[in-house]
Design an enzyme around this catalytic site. Sequence first.
Site, PDB file in Angstrom:
ATOM      1  N   GLU A  46      17.717 -44.809  -9.754  1.00  0.00           N
ATOM      2  CA  GLU A  46      17.021 -46.004 -10.269  1.00  0.00           C
ATOM      3  C   GLU A  46      16.088 -46.530  -9.159  1.00  0.00           C
ATOM      4  O   GLU A  46      16.566 -46.701  -8.016  1.00  0.00           O
ATOM      5  CB  GLU A  46      17.897 -47.164 -10.708  1.00  0.00           C
ATOM      6  CG  GLU A  46      17.241 -48.203 -11.215  1.00  0.00           C
ATOM      7  CD  GLU A  46      18.423 -49.352 -11.568  1.00  0.00           C
ATOM      8  OE1 GLU A  46      17.937 -50.507 -12.521  1.00  0.00           O
ATOM      9  OE2 GLU A  46      19.332 -49.533 -11.271  1.00  0.00           O
ATOM     10  N   LYS A 115      14.341 -49.727 -19.356  1.00  0.00           N
ATOM     11  CA  LYS A 115      15.675 -50.239 -19.168  1.00  0.00           C
ATOM     12  C   LYS A 115      15.885 -51.423 -20.066  1.00  0.00           C
ATOM     13  O   LYS A 115      14.853 -52.239 -20.262  1.00  0.00           O
ATOM     14  CB  LYS A 115      16.046 -50.704 -17.679  1.00  0.00           C
ATOM     15  CG  LYS A 115      17.576 -51.398 -17.577  1.00  0.00           C
ATOM     16  CD  LYS A 115      17.574 -51.745 -15.995  1.00  0.00           C
ATOM     17  CE  LYS A 115      18.885 -52.082 -15.458  1.00  0.00           C
ATOM     18  NZ  LYS A 115      19.074 -52.486 -14.071  1.00  0.00           N
ATOM     19  N   CYS A 151      21.331 -47.819 -15.494  1.00  0.00           N
ATOM     20  CA  CYS A 151      22.389 -48.731 -14.528  1.00  0.00           C
ATOM     21  C   CYS A 151      22.943 -49.382 -15.658  1.00  0.00           C
ATOM     22  O   CYS A 151      23.987 -49.419 -16.216  1.00  0.00           O
ATOM     23  CB  CYS A 151      21.452 -49.528 -13.688  1.00  0.00           C
ATOM     24  SG  CYS A 151      22.403 -50.156 -12.285  1.00  0.00           S
TER      25      CYS A 151
END
Length: 555
Positions: A46, A115, A151
């Site tokens: 990430e 994200k 994540c």
Amino acid sequence: MTQTRIRIALAQVNQIMGDIGANATAMLDWRAQAAAQDADLIVFPELQLIGCPPEDLVLKPALVERAELELIRLAEATADGGPAMLVGTVFEAGGLLFNCVALLDEGTIVAVSQKRELPNYGTFDEKRLFAPGPLPGPLPFRGVMLGLPICEDIWFPFVPAHLQAAGAEILITVNCSPYEVAKDDRRRNGVCAARVHETGLPILYLNRVGGQDELVFDGASFVMDGDGTITCRLPEWEEALVVTEWQPDENGRWQCLPAPIAEPQEQPADIYCAMLVGLRDYVDRNGFAGVVLGLSGGIDSALSAAVAVDALGPERVRCVTMPSRFTRAEGLEDAARCAAMLGVRPDTVPIDHAMDAFDTLLAPLFEGRAPDIAEENLQSRIRGVTLMALSNRFGHMLLTTGNKSEMSTGYATLYGDMAGGYSVLKDAYKTTVFDLARWRNAHRPSFAKGPDGPVMPDRVITRPTTAELREGQQDEDSLPPYSVLDPILHALVEEEKSVDDVAAMGFDRATVARVEGLLHGAEYKRRQSPPGVKLGGRNFGRDRRYPITNAFRTA
């Protein structure tokens, strides 16, 4: 192009915050290694392009613009027919910033996935930096549909469930997940096992390694098949490139063929390695020549010196003993033996002359008053000034040696033993310090630069702890025994329990109430303490944020 097999490289790597060009060049070097192993795709962690966590640096438009240019350079490199790349970066659209992963292949940016879940707790504050992306769809890549939860997306069921319903066949999750004690187990057996159970899809979990200020990243990347089996696990703390091979089973479900599985670390080995990596990257990335620290012969400074030598090598560590009239002979002997066992340069700077000078200087103002904590703290501050002078002269960062028990209760001197640029023990309670010292005397991390064998005399671990600021002083003159103090502090700090809650655990209520008072009264000191490696779930600084002026007590 449809394939019945696909080779995916996991690049578990470090990164340099803000050095976007260097990060991009490093990714191309890793890609070349993956190409030599016939990888079809290489996956990076990430925000690998800009550094993670970027904090408010990401709000600078010039950084976003440079990241875009470097992403284009990376995309163009894929025109050579080698592996495609999944690159974590920042992306601007419609005046909003997104944390995203970009698929680069055949010379172009093929797709960008954003994200969705933005963490806003503990060390994370992404909601003030990024906008949440829409629920992402899977991306087709050479015959397989890839779902790309980023994540925090994997910590909740919504994004993986949406990807599975939309046709994803493999989940690849890129992470910048900081180390905490026992977190590796939570990632595997708590989070990813639940997502596999819910979706039936295999998960490739990639995490970064290295240190970034107070945070350290342990790697420990892995692949979990659709039945929950771990088929690949990378080592902790070290950079690694592993190429995994995937193929459909007899039911058409993609699975990872068996790959190397590194053994997980046990405590306290993982804690020690976290300290080592955090200090190493902090010192190197900030351009210090090395570290200097006071070596008293006590366990805190002995352990700090050992971590420093393991992180940087003995030639970059300078230890200074600064005896006073209250320093015991065994402390001097143990300090000298520590320095010899570690192979560091030992210096001695007696401070009695400086103490006498301050006594003379302050005599007219202190007249009629018996010596007390003011004179005790002057000794600590003389030592702090001495060490800072050496730091200024030779370019070594001053390494602070206080532990979490001391930071919690204020058993430390502002502008004295709290002076410095970094602390490896800041989030380690005293009982943990003893555990770490015993462990290091019997073990050495594989990537340590220090010596094999013991690094401190046993007497450093076994003799009573003391600040040696007055005749016959011991820590337990001022604090409860650490075997009592540390569990009380853990309950008050990590668990946010009340005095009555902690007393119900079997501790004396008056002692607990006193410790709570010390904890809150020392907040102003902690605000002025140097950064230090985060080890647990509630470190002072990024996790636990209390007001300095605060009248609330639970007693």
